[in-house]
Design an enzyme around this catalytic site. Sequence first.
Site, PDB file in Angstrom:
ATOM      1  CB  SER A 158      -0.957   0.168   1.066  1.00  0.00           C
ATOM      2  OG  SER A 158      -0.236  -0.044   2.438  1.00  0.00           O
ATOM      3  CG  ASP A 401      -0.477   5.268   8.489  1.00  0.00           C
ATOM      4  OD1 ASP A 401       0.595   4.728   8.373  1.00  0.00           O
ATOM      5  OD2 ASP A 401      -1.463   5.218   7.476  1.00  0.00           O
ATOM      6  CG  HIS A 404       0.195   4.056   4.539  1.00  0.00           C
ATOM      7  ND1 HIS A 404      -0.209   3.286   5.667  1.00  0.00           N
ATOM      8  CD2 HIS A 404       0.118   3.164   3.517  1.00  0.00           C
ATOM      9  CE1 HIS A 404      -0.362   2.157   5.099  1.00  0.00           C
ATOM     10  NE2 HIS A 404      -0.130   1.872   3.900  1.00  0.00           N
TER      11      HIS A 404
END
Length: 444
Positions: A158, A401, A404
């Site tokens: 991702s 997170d 990312h």
Amino acid sequence: MKFHAIELPLGKTANSIRNSPKITILVTITLVLLTLIPLYYLLPGYASFPWNSSSSSSSQKLSSAIPPSSGDHGGVTSGRECDIFSGEWIPNPEAPYYTNLSCRWSIHEHQNCMKYGRPDLGFMKWRWKPDECELPIFNPAQFLEIVRGKSMAFVGDSVARNQVQSLICLLSRVMYPVDISYTRDEDFKRWNYTTYNFTLATFWTPYLVRINEADPNKIGLFNLYLDEFNEEWTTHIEQFDYVIISAGHWFYRPMMFYEKGTLVGCHYCLKENLTDLNMLYGYRKAFSTAFKAINSLPNYKGLTILRTFAPSHFENGVWNQGGNCLRTKPFMSNETHLEGKDLELYRIQLEEFSIAEREGKKSRGLRYGLLDTTKASLLRPDGHPSHYGHWPHENVTLYNDCVHWCLPGAIDTWNDFLLETLKIEGRKSFEGSIHTSDRKMRIR
């Protein structure tokens, strides 16, 4: 396990004049120039020509022989060769070049730091400054001209998809693509920029090799078949002109390793009488197999680009034990350094890349390029969503997170690197065509 399309280290997420040698050479050069140089759609404040920064090697070393064009955000200014991947982050008050509103459909919720109230918006206002030259800011019209009639695939996890989202947003200043996906599976998307006949695709493969669920009762434990191609992507990429491959964070989780169909060991599986081969063993084998797959495809003639590992920035705990990333500005290069497992992953990537490049070139004349995003990414602890991927009052199963990247944000620079790589390849093709024509003339 899907949580708002997020992927963390321990969980899956949410494209004849025969009698005059001189005229033949002139025609060849003219055709190449018309193909490579964008003559229109030039935007104010962007670079005007694809070769204002140039290179003679796959390590992206740039020569200053060609001066910067007017309106360029930089251009090469030193009299020496320049490694564009070594430098510092400096303020860029002109950024960002898109917003969460102008590109709302491409930005996943957990990366929409502007929407969810991140107060320190300074994380969007930095650009990468190589030590000995300037790296031009991404020019969307220039990019689309260079890839006109071509196709590009991002193969990885991702974080690779995160870069694709950034690319789509950067290109949105020129046009939006049409979804032409062959499946409804969000892990395998495909878009087309109709005016340019450019196809962009993502293939979600966090381990690069074939995998399956190891234990239905233990969510997230996978069997990795380290010597077997993952046909979910390897059967598709022969048609692509550019393949950008990357992987990393999933190798920190528990894994079962198979070779020749036999269980040979594991990483952090906690099973008795089973050899712990550690994550680095699996990582090297996976990249070796992925590159072998590419080099073995009989009809593949594209440019294979390795995008190197981008470290996470968890502090005061690991990802699921209170770790967070709350810094508000980049590190200077002398304030941190790559170490431990992250350093080993990076070294393995470069070693396997070197082997694959050598073998691919020797056996079939295949081309390889390097997108070394590791150092620039290491210096951006401020670039992650942290907890700004949802409203504070929302009851969601979501950890901080720090893997990312916010959009807009630091990851946009990866596409500055990508465009520079394409320009370098354009220059190589141009120089190669001249040398070929020159040889033909001498033979005659």
